[in-house]
Design a protein around this motif. Structure first.
Motif, PDB file in Angstrom:
ATOM      1  N   VAL A  24     -10.167 -18.956   1.423  1.00 51.20           N
ATOM      2  CA  VAL A  24      -9.956 -17.891   0.440  1.00 51.20           C
ATOM      3  C   VAL A  24      -8.464 -17.757   0.132  1.00 51.20           C
ATOM      4  O   VAL A  24      -8.056 -17.697  -1.031  1.00 51.20           O
ATOM      5  N   ILE A  25      -7.655 -17.731   1.172  1.00 55.22           N
ATOM      6  CA  ILE A  25      -6.205 -17.598   0.982  1.00 55.22           C
ATOM      7  C   ILE A  25      -5.669 -18.775   0.165  1.00 55.22           C
ATOM      8  O   ILE A  25      -4.878 -18.596  -0.762  1.00 55.22           O
ATOM      9  N   GLU A  47      -8.491  -6.354 -10.691  1.00 50.33           N
ATOM     10  CA  GLU A  47      -9.152  -5.058 -10.820  1.00 50.33           C
ATOM     11  C   GLU A  47      -9.377  -4.436  -9.439  1.00 50.33           C
ATOM     12  O   GLU A  47      -9.092  -3.260  -9.221  1.00 50.33           O
ATOM     13  N   ARG A  48      -9.907  -5.217  -8.491  1.00 51.91           N
ATOM     14  CA  ARG A  48     -10.166  -4.696  -7.147  1.00 51.91           C
ATOM     15  C   ARG A  48      -8.866  -4.271  -6.464  1.00 51.91           C
ATOM     16  O   ARG A  48      -8.809  -3.241  -5.807  1.00 51.91           O
ATOM     17  N   LEU A  49      -7.805  -5.070  -6.624  1.00 55.24           N
ATOM     18  CA  LEU A  49      -6.533  -4.718  -5.991  1.00 55.24           C
ATOM     19  C   LEU A  49      -5.945  -3.454  -6.617  1.00 55.24           C
ATOM     20  O   LEU A  49      -5.426  -2.590  -5.909  1.00 55.24           O
ATOM     21  N   ASN A  50      -6.041  -3.332  -7.932  1.00 58.74           N
ATOM     22  CA  ASN A  50      -5.557  -2.116  -8.593  1.00 58.74           C
ATOM     23  C   ASN A  50      -6.391  -0.908  -8.182  1.00 58.74           C
ATOM     24  O   ASN A  50      -5.856   0.170  -7.957  1.00 58.74           O
ATOM     25  N   GLU A  51      -7.697  -1.079  -8.080  1.00 57.88           N
ATOM     26  CA  GLU A  51      -8.561   0.022  -7.640  1.00 57.88           C
ATOM     27  C   GLU A  51      -8.191   0.463  -6.235  1.00 57.88           C
ATOM     28  O   GLU A  51      -8.139   1.657  -5.945  1.00 57.88           O
ATOM     29  N   PHE A 162      -0.739  -8.753  -0.506  1.00 57.70           N
ATOM     30  CA  PHE A 162      -1.498  -7.521  -0.723  1.00 57.70           C
ATOM     31  C   PHE A 162      -2.999  -7.798  -0.586  1.00 57.70           C
ATOM     32  O   PHE A 162      -3.720  -7.054   0.071  1.00 57.70           O
ATOM     33  N   ALA A 163      -3.462  -8.899  -1.170  1.00 60.36           N
ATOM     34  CA  ALA A 163      -4.878  -9.273  -1.068  1.00 60.36           C
ATOM     35  C   ALA A 163      -5.257  -9.544   0.387  1.00 60.36           C
ATOM     36  O   ALA A 163      -6.324  -9.125   0.852  1.00 60.36           O
ATOM     37  N   LYS A 164      -4.393 -10.234   1.114  1.00 56.88           N
ATOM     38  CA  LYS A 164      -4.667 -10.503   2.530  1.00 56.88           C
ATOM     39  C   LYS A 164      -4.832  -9.204   3.302  1.00 56.88           C
ATOM     40  O   LYS A 164      -5.716  -9.085   4.155  1.00 56.88           O
TER      41      LYS A 164
END
Length: 171
Positions: A24-25, A47-51, A162-164
């Protein structure tokens, strides 16, 4: 019951293995999410990260607003080679490599995205400041004067880190 394996009380069937987290990374780091069918995936990721950012900062009401006219904005435009200032700052190889990666993508509503289109970065960030999307506003707060390869890479690794963190992908 007979024949069933004992399940570790901490086991979660939805958890990713270390190998899956690496995959994924790697995909987040090297994937191109700004063109074709992958732009839907890029849009969903951003979108998910902003949410997440809105929820953790108690701005949940803005989430409903986000979905209506959401689009991916390429900070370095897809047609950068039609604008002299972009041509001065980007060579073709770097532009092609980084244009569709997460570090060069933000969310904007359709009307504003059309309005700023292929404009230069200094003009674009004026509009990013008023965006309801925290990661788009972050661009206008963090990068004030230019959007070159160094800035794209810096933002790319910020989004990746941030995603991690958000998705617990640390390996």
């Amino acid at each position: 019951p007979k024949g069933r394996k004992k399940v570790d009380k901490y086991y979660n069937p939805l958890s990713l293995s270390s190998k899956e987290r690496h995959a994924v990374i790697d995909n987040l780091e090297n994937g191109e999410f700004g063109k074709g069918m992958d732009s839907k995936i890029g849009k969903a990721i951003l979108e998910r990260l902003n949410e997440h950012e809105l929820i953790t900062s108690s701005q949940v009401k803005k989430i409903q607003y986000m979905h209506s006219t959401l689009q991916i904005e390429h900070i370095l435009p897809q047609k950068y080679n039609k604008v002299a200032k972009w041509i001065e700052e980007w060579n073709e190889d770097d532009a092609e490599l980084w244009m569709h990666r997460l570090g060069n993508l933000v969310l904007l509503n359709q009307k504003l995205n059309s309005k700023i289109s292929n404009g230069h970065f200094v003009e674009k960030i004026k509009h990013y400041k008023s965006s309801p999307y925290p990661m788009t506003r972050r661009i206008s707060d963090s990068y004030l004067e230019k959007w070159t390869l160094d800035e794209v890479k810096d933002n790319h690794f910020y989004v990746l880190d941030f995603a991690k963190c958000v998705w617990e992908l640390a390996v």
